[in-house]
Design a protein around this motif. Structure first.
Motif, short mmCIF file in Angstrom:
data_model
loop_
_atom_site.label_atom_id
_atom_site.label_comp_id
_atom_site.label_asym_id
_atom_site.label_seq_id
_atom_site.Cartn_x
_atom_site.Cartn_y
_atom_site.Cartn_z
N SER A 1 -5.42 0.09 -9.16
CA SER A 1 -4.72 1.37 -9.25
C SER A 1 -4.99 2.00 -10.61
O SER A 1 -4.95 1.32 -11.62
N GLU B 1 -9.19 2.71 -3.00
CA GLU B 1 -8.60 2.17 -1.78
C GLU B 1 -9.58 2.20 -0.61
O GLU B 1 -9.57 1.34 0.27
N ARG C 1 2.21 1.78 -3.45
CA ARG C 1 1.21 2.36 -4.34
C ARG C 1 1.02 3.85 -4.06
O ARG C 1 0.83 4.64 -4.99
N LYS C 2 1.08 4.21 -2.79
CA LYS C 2 0.91 5.63 -2.44
C LYS C 2 2.08 6.45 -2.97
O LYS C 2 1.89 7.55 -3.50
N ALA D 1 -7.41 6.90 -4.52
CA ALA D 1 -7.79 6.94 -3.10
C ALA D 1 -9.21 6.44 -2.89
O ALA D 1 -9.50 5.73 -1.91
N SER E 1 1.63 6.76 -6.63
CA SER E 1 0.55 7.70 -6.92
C SER E 1 1.02 9.14 -6.80
O SER E 1 0.77 9.97 -7.68
N GLN F 1 0.83 -1.20 0.00
CA GLN F 1 0.00 0.00 0.00
C GLN F 1 0.86 1.25 0.00
O GLN F 1 0.57 2.23 -0.69
N THR G 1 -5.13 12.87 2.14
CA THR G 1 -4.68 11.58 1.65
C THR G 1 -3.91 11.71 0.34
O THR G 1 -2.91 11.03 0.12
N VAL G 2 -4.37 12.60 -0.54
CA VAL G 2 -3.78 12.69 -1.89
C VAL G 2 -2.77 13.83 -2.03
O VAL G 2 -2.19 14.00 -3.10
N ARG H 1 -4.81 10.54 -8.48
CA ARG H 1 -4.63 10.27 -7.05
C ARG H 1 -5.97 10.18 -6.33
O ARG H 1 -6.16 9.35 -5.45
#
Length: 255
Positions: free
Chosen positions: A233, A161, A141-142, A158, A145, A138, A185-186, A154
């Protein structure tokens, strides 16, 4: 309505599902239930709690904070997730804080009992290892992103997710989506995220339902975004440089 015993609660936690009755009883006799109000810290970055926290109900965010008080949400936690296993394993302070999004009930297992039961149960050790690997993926992936996607990608990533797979409806985010938390988050401003969400909603990518949940129309989403189903994703393939937020002025771009 009957009140569940600690043993019954333990049996409902995936982490402890492979324990024998004797092992589960040892855990049940050692855990205590604790309630955290909305906005409370369960664990704090840089400090030790010497315990494992298992979420029974509610929601929480894993947070990183800089010296100026700015926050980034690294992950969202819900029922069945647990907190603090890294610190218990390496005996170092917590690497991030965890704050409740709503009133949240947890089971708390002290270090001594955790250290006692873990070597005796290979299945439980495997579950913890698997969870650590999932969290590492995870994090990968973040990072991908943030480094490679524009703000549209993004936000899409999110939302996926945050969603659960529902047999009838497909992808559903069961709680209300906070624009502010999504922005944290983004790595974007709240205004930019609101603009992106409005664009997605107008295109029919998702529907906010009467109960506050969000239905993601994943087939419609896939029309304008390239999706890797194995990783859930997204990568933008519809927004050209003129619409790309990275090409806009500093005042229009994310914070």
């Amino acid at each position: 309505m009957s009140i569940l015993s600690n043993f019954d609660l333990i049996r409902r936690v995936p982490l402890f599902s492979m324990l024998t009755d004797e092992q589960a009883q040892i855990i049940a006799s050692a855990v205590v239930k604790q309630r955290f109000r909305k906005g409370a810290l369960i664990v704090e970055s840089g400090k030790k709690s010497n315990a494992l926290f298992i979420i029974l109900n509610g929601r929480a965010h894993v947070l990183a904070t800089d010296g100026r008080g700015r926050e980034a949400i690294l992950a969202n936690l819900k029922q069945g997730d647990y907190i603090g296993e890294m610190s218990l394993i390496d005996n170092l302070p917590h690497s991030a804080s965890v704050r409740t999004d709503v009133q949240t009930d947890v089971l708390v297992l002290a270090r001594a009992q955790f250290a006692k039961i873990l070597p005796e149960n290979a299945a439980m050790t495997y579950v913890i290892m698997k969870t650590l690997v999932q969290r590492l993926r995870q994090a990968d992936r973040k990072i991908e992103s943030l480094a490679l996607m524009d703000v549209y990608g993004r936000v899409a990533n999110a939302l996926i997710e945050m969603a659960d797979l529902d047999d009838e409806d497909g992808l559903v985010i069961r709680s209300k989506v906070s624009r502010q938390n999504l922005a944290k988050t983004v790595g974007a401003s709240r205004e930019m995220v609101s603009r992106v969400m409005k664009s997605f909603e107008e295109k029919g990518y998702f529907e906010v339902r009467g109960d506050g949940s969000t239905l993601i129309r994943n087939h419609a989403f896939a029309l304008d975004w390239s999706i890797d189903p194995a990783r859930m994703s997204y990568t933008s393939n519809t927004f050209n440089s003129e619409n790309d937020p990275s090409k806009r002025s500093a005042g229009e771009r994310f914070a």
